[in-house]
Design a protein around this motif. Structure first.
Motif, PDB file in Angstrom:
ATOM      1  N   THR A 124     -66.690 -39.492  26.033  1.00 30.51           N
ATOM      2  CA  THR A 124     -66.878 -38.319  27.009  1.00 30.51           C
ATOM      3  C   THR A 124     -65.843 -39.006  28.307  1.00 30.51           C
ATOM      4  O   THR A 124     -65.928 -40.023  28.794  1.00 30.51           O
ATOM      5  CB  THR A 124     -68.257 -38.063  27.550  1.00 30.51           C
ATOM      6  OG1 THR A 124     -69.176 -37.806  26.310  1.00 30.51           O
ATOM      7  CG2 THR A 124     -68.191 -37.084  28.692  1.00 30.51           C
ATOM      8  N   THR A 125     -65.186 -37.917  28.827  1.00 29.53           N
ATOM      9  CA  THR A 125     -64.432 -38.341  30.036  1.00 29.53           C
ATOM     10  C   THR A 125     -65.232 -38.012  31.369  1.00 29.53           C
ATOM     11  O   THR A 125     -66.004 -36.846  31.345  1.00 29.53           O
ATOM     12  CB  THR A 125     -63.282 -37.141  30.354  1.00 29.53           C
ATOM     13  OG1 THR A 125     -62.220 -37.363  29.022  1.00 29.53           O
ATOM     14  CG2 THR A 125     -62.356 -37.358  31.636  1.00 29.53           C
TER      15      THR A 125
ATOM     16  N   GLU B   2     -53.964 -36.488  38.220  1.00 32.83           N
ATOM     17  CA  GLU B   2     -54.329 -36.550  36.640  1.00 32.83           C
ATOM     18  C   GLU B   2     -55.636 -37.369  36.334  1.00 32.83           C
ATOM     19  O   GLU B   2     -55.400 -38.405  36.679  1.00 32.83           O
ATOM     20  CB  GLU B   2     -53.138 -36.820  35.981  1.00 32.83           C
ATOM     21  CG  GLU B   2     -53.464 -36.775  34.446  1.00 32.83           C
ATOM     22  CD  GLU B   2     -52.265 -36.903  33.470  1.00 32.83           C
ATOM     23  OE1 GLU B   2     -52.206 -36.924  32.187  1.00 32.83           O
ATOM     24  OE2 GLU B   2     -51.236 -37.139  34.132  1.00 32.83           O
ATOM     25  N   VAL B   3     -56.624 -36.423  35.694  1.00 34.50           N
ATOM     26  CA  VAL B   3     -57.739 -37.397  35.151  1.00 34.50           C
ATOM     27  C   VAL B   3     -57.477 -37.926  33.791  1.00 34.50           C
ATOM     28  O   VAL B   3     -57.094 -37.124  32.960  1.00 34.50           O
ATOM     29  CB  VAL B   3     -58.743 -36.353  35.081  1.00 34.50           C
ATOM     30  CG1 VAL B   3     -60.156 -37.189  34.370  1.00 34.50           C
ATOM     31  CG2 VAL B   3     -59.268 -36.096  36.397  1.00 34.50           C
ATOM     32  N   PRO B   4     -57.448 -39.490  33.705  1.00 32.11           N
ATOM     33  CA  PRO B   4     -57.220 -39.867  32.164  1.00 32.11           C
ATOM     34  C   PRO B   4     -58.116 -39.298  31.314  1.00 32.11           C
ATOM     35  O   PRO B   4     -59.317 -39.539  31.591  1.00 32.11           O
ATOM     36  CB  PRO B   4     -57.208 -41.382  32.475  1.00 32.11           C
ATOM     37  CG  PRO B   4     -57.183 -41.541  33.909  1.00 32.11           C
ATOM     38  CD  PRO B   4     -57.602 -40.563  34.540  1.00 32.11           C
ATOM     39  N   PRO B   5     -57.792 -38.848  30.173  1.00 31.11           N
ATOM     40  CA  PRO B   5     -58.833 -38.364  29.325  1.00 31.11           C
ATOM     41  C   PRO B   5     -59.547 -39.754  28.699  1.00 31.11           C
ATOM     42  O   PRO B   5     -58.898 -40.733  28.238  1.00 31.11           O
ATOM     43  CB  PRO B   5     -57.999 -37.659  28.101  1.00 31.11           C
ATOM     44  CG  PRO B   5     -56.575 -38.290  28.384  1.00 31.11           C
ATOM     45  CD  PRO B   5     -56.556 -38.459  29.833  1.00 31.11           C
ATOM     46  N   GLY B   6     -60.672 -39.546  28.492  1.00 34.06           N
ATOM     47  CA  GLY B   6     -61.439 -40.542  27.797  1.00 34.06           C
ATOM     48  C   GLY B   6     -61.788 -41.695  28.467  1.00 34.06           C
ATOM     49  O   GLY B   6     -62.431 -42.892  28.050  1.00 34.06           O
ATOM     50  N   ALA B   7     -61.696 -41.619  30.000  1.00 37.23           N
ATOM     51  CA  ALA B   7     -62.005 -42.791  30.619  1.00 37.23           C
ATOM     52  C   ALA B   7     -62.834 -42.313  31.802  1.00 37.23           C
ATOM     53  O   ALA B   7     -63.482 -41.245  31.948  1.00 37.23           O
ATOM     54  CB  ALA B   7     -60.749 -42.816  31.513  1.00 37.23           C
ATOM     55  N   VAL B   8     -63.458 -43.543  32.633  1.00 31.13           N
ATOM     56  CA  VAL B   8     -64.402 -43.380  33.711  1.00 31.13           C
ATOM     57  C   VAL B   8     -63.547 -43.336  34.782  1.00 31.13           C
ATOM     58  O   VAL B   8     -62.856 -44.437  35.150  1.00 31.13           O
ATOM     59  CB  VAL B   8     -65.597 -44.311  33.707  1.00 31.13           C
ATOM     60  CG1 VAL B   8     -66.343 -44.239  34.737  1.00 31.13           C
ATOM     61  CG2 VAL B   8     -66.100 -44.235  32.381  1.00 31.13           C
ATOM     62  N   THR B   9     -63.603 -42.220  35.573  1.00 29.92           N
ATOM     63  CA  THR B   9     -62.545 -41.798  36.739  1.00 29.92           C
ATOM     64  C   THR B   9     -63.781 -41.759  38.037  1.00 29.92           C
ATOM     65  O   THR B   9     -64.712 -41.146  37.837  1.00 29.92           O
ATOM     66  CB  THR B   9     -61.758 -40.664  36.840  1.00 29.92           C
ATOM     67  OG1 THR B   9     -60.782 -41.002  35.871  1.00 29.92           O
ATOM     68  CG2 THR B   9     -61.163 -40.608  38.082  1.00 29.92           C
ATOM     69  N   VAL B  10     -63.435 -42.875  38.888  1.00 23.13           N
ATOM     70  CA  VAL B  10     -64.579 -42.801  40.144  1.00 23.13           C
ATOM     71  C   VAL B  10     -63.561 -42.112  41.437  1.00 23.13           C
ATOM     72  O   VAL B  10     -62.384 -42.746  41.745  1.00 23.13           O
ATOM     73  CB  VAL B  10     -65.175 -44.081  40.533  1.00 23.13           C
ATOM     74  CG1 VAL B  10     -65.950 -43.886  41.755  1.00 23.13           C
ATOM     75  CG2 VAL B  10     -65.925 -44.208  39.297  1.00 23.13           C
ATOM     76  N   ILE B  11     -64.146 -41.246  42.242  1.00 23.44           N
ATOM     77  CA  ILE B  11     -63.237 -40.840  43.441  1.00 23.44           C
ATOM     78  C   ILE B  11     -63.959 -41.655  44.622  1.00 23.44           C
ATOM     79  O   ILE B  11     -65.265 -41.192  44.779  1.00 23.44           O
ATOM     80  CB  ILE B  11     -63.384 -39.287  43.462  1.00 23.44           C
ATOM     81  CG1 ILE B  11     -62.515 -38.524  42.233  1.00 23.44           C
ATOM     82  CG2 ILE B  11     -62.648 -38.770  44.763  1.00 23.44           C
ATOM     83  CD1 ILE B  11     -62.647 -37.016  42.228  1.00 23.44           C
ATOM     84  N   VAL B  12     -63.238 -41.943  45.461  1.00 25.87           N
ATOM     85  CA  VAL B  12     -63.735 -42.724  46.757  1.00 25.87           C
ATOM     86  C   VAL B  12     -63.006 -42.116  47.985  1.00 25.87           C
ATOM     87  O   VAL B  12     -61.941 -41.798  47.810  1.00 25.87           O
ATOM     88  CB  VAL B  12     -63.769 -44.149  46.568  1.00 25.87           C
ATOM     89  CG1 VAL B  12     -64.552 -44.696  45.421  1.00 25.87           C
ATOM     90  CG2 VAL B  12     -62.159 -44.791  46.527  1.00 25.87           C
TER      91      VAL B  12
ATOM     92  N   ASP C  46     -62.722 -46.924  35.276  1.00 27.08           N
ATOM     93  CA  ASP C  46     -61.469 -47.556  34.505  1.00 27.08           C
ATOM     94  C   ASP C  46     -60.186 -46.987  35.418  1.00 27.08           C
ATOM     95  O   ASP C  46     -59.538 -47.718  35.538  1.00 27.08           O
ATOM     96  CB  ASP C  46     -61.308 -46.690  33.108  1.00 27.08           C
ATOM     97  CG  ASP C  46     -62.307 -47.055  32.136  1.00 27.08           C
ATOM     98  OD1 ASP C  46     -62.625 -48.283  32.070  1.00 27.08           O
ATOM     99  OD2 ASP C  46     -63.085 -46.185  31.744  1.00 27.08           O
ATOM    100  N   HIS C  47     -60.500 -45.872  36.301  1.00 28.17           N
ATOM    101  CA  HIS C  47     -59.612 -45.334  36.955  1.00 28.17           C
ATOM    102  C   HIS C  47     -60.106 -44.852  38.268  1.00 28.17           C
ATOM    103  O   HIS C  47     -61.044 -44.445  38.294  1.00 28.17           O
ATOM    104  CB  HIS C  47     -58.965 -43.937  36.331  1.00 28.17           C
ATOM    105  CG  HIS C  47     -57.830 -43.362  37.136  1.00 28.17           C
ATOM    106  ND1 HIS C  47     -56.676 -43.994  36.931  1.00 28.17           N
ATOM    107  CD2 HIS C  47     -57.563 -42.303  37.615  1.00 28.17           C
ATOM    108  CE1 HIS C  47     -55.668 -43.101  37.702  1.00 28.17           C
ATOM    109  NE2 HIS C  47     -56.496 -42.218  38.115  1.00 28.17           N
TER     110      HIS C  47
ATOM    111  N   THR D 130     -64.358 -34.763  21.385  1.00 28.45           N
ATOM    112  CA  THR D 130     -63.197 -35.291  21.465  1.00 28.45           C
ATOM    113  C   THR D 130     -62.730 -35.710  22.811  1.00 28.45           C
ATOM    114  O   THR D 130     -63.454 -35.378  23.919  1.00 28.45           O
ATOM    115  CB  THR D 130     -61.949 -34.287  21.017  1.00 28.45           C
ATOM    116  OG1 THR D 130     -61.635 -33.490  22.123  1.00 28.45           O
ATOM    117  CG2 THR D 130     -62.725 -33.583  19.987  1.00 28.45           C
ATOM    118  N   THR D 131     -61.694 -36.751  22.922  1.00 26.56           N
ATOM    119  CA  THR D 131     -61.109 -36.773  24.443  1.00 26.56           C
ATOM    120  C   THR D 131     -59.912 -36.175  24.594  1.00 26.56           C
ATOM    121  O   THR D 131     -59.097 -36.583  25.374  1.00 26.56           O
ATOM    122  CB  THR D 131     -61.168 -38.393  24.328  1.00 26.56           C
ATOM    123  OG1 THR D 131     -60.505 -38.927  23.494  1.00 26.56           O
ATOM    124  CG2 THR D 131     -62.460 -38.936  24.424  1.00 26.56           C
TER     125      THR D 131
END
Length: 269
Positions: A194-195, A28-38, A211-212, A2-3
């Motif tokens: 998958t988040t 906040e990490v958006p559920p179900g998304a690809v988040t990249v930290i730079v 995505d984020h 689940t997300t």
């Protein structure tokens, strides 16, 4: 999978000995998304990932997984929901690929439980998804860098978590293998929901796959949002101290950062 799981950082302060690395961070990490930290080197990207995954205790604030303080939760409970692929992991000497990937099943096993068909299926599916099935019997230390990285991702996939954190999963890979790994993670996100949260150094790959996007600077959050919102000349200069131009990537339609150095500034000609 689940997300529905939530991952929040509230007023988080992190450090090592006398040095504070992250201070009063909230995101906040958006559920179900690809988040990249730079962010620039030593800005706290890897430190943040360690805290999110319960490997580093905060000096202040909290990491909340589904509303619970992750550092107060039992390790196995966290590991069933959240997986971590650290930077430059080290495999036991001589271990075979299938055995290493199988270690991803440990959070699902009790003290006296036996290996089950579900464990076999999870390992096989992870090997197939990462294109490493033909490597199953080979020692990990005989593989190329790209192959090893895919095997480590397979181990994380075998854990079957809804959230997956990856610290620089493309480090030491050539550009073709970088794209291969990021495509694989995008497939995982799109097919299973998958988040994904990962740290990347390459701003243009980050913008293409995220995505984020989260940009850290000076131990805090400088910007967060879509790649179009975050990857601007102002953010690049504030976060990296680098002048740049932003154009549209003709391949992905995402922002593309062109660095301006002292010797390649067309506007100065």
């Amino acid at each position: 999978m689940t997300t529905e799981h939530s991952l929040l950082v509230e007023d988080l302060t992190l450090g090592y000995q006398d040095r504070v690395v992250v201070e009063s961070l909230a995101l906040e990490v958006p559920p179900g998304a690809v988040t990249v930290i730079v962010g620039a080197n030593a800005c706290g990207k890897s430190t943040l990932l360690k805290a999110m995954s319960r490997l580093l205790s905060p000096r202040g604030g909290h990491v909340l997984l589904d509303g619970e303080r992750v550092h107060k939760m039992p390790s196995k409970e966290v590991a069933r929901t959240l997986g971590l692929l650290p930077q430059s992991p080290i495999a036991p000497e001589g271990i075979a690929v299938s055995d290493l990937v199988g270690r991803g099943r440990h959070p699902h096993q009790g003290m006296f439980s036996r290996w089950t068909r579900e464990d076999d299926e999870a390992v096989a599916a992870a090997l197939v998804a990462t294109g490493t099935l033909e490597l199953a019997d080979r020692p990990v230390d005989e593989l190329s860098g790209g192959q090893r990285q895919r095997v480590w991702i397979a181990m994380a996939l075998a854990q079957r978590t809804d959230l997956l954190l990856l610290d620089e999963p493309t480090t030491f890979l050539d550009v073709s293998h970088q794209v291969e790994v990021l495509d694989l993670l995008t497939d995982l996100n799109r097919s299973m929901g998958t988040t994904i949260v990962m740290v990347l150094h390459d701003l243009n790959l980050a913008a293409r796959y995220a995505d984020h996007l989260i940009a850290l600077a000076d131990g805090g959050l400088h910007a967060a949002g879509t790649p179009e919102q975050v990857l601007t000349p102002e953010t690049v200069e504030a976060v990296f101290g680098l002048r740049s131009r932003i154009i549209t990537d003709p391949v992905s339609g995402r922002p593309l950062m062109l660095p301006i150095g002292r010797h390649h500034d067309a506007s100065a000609d």
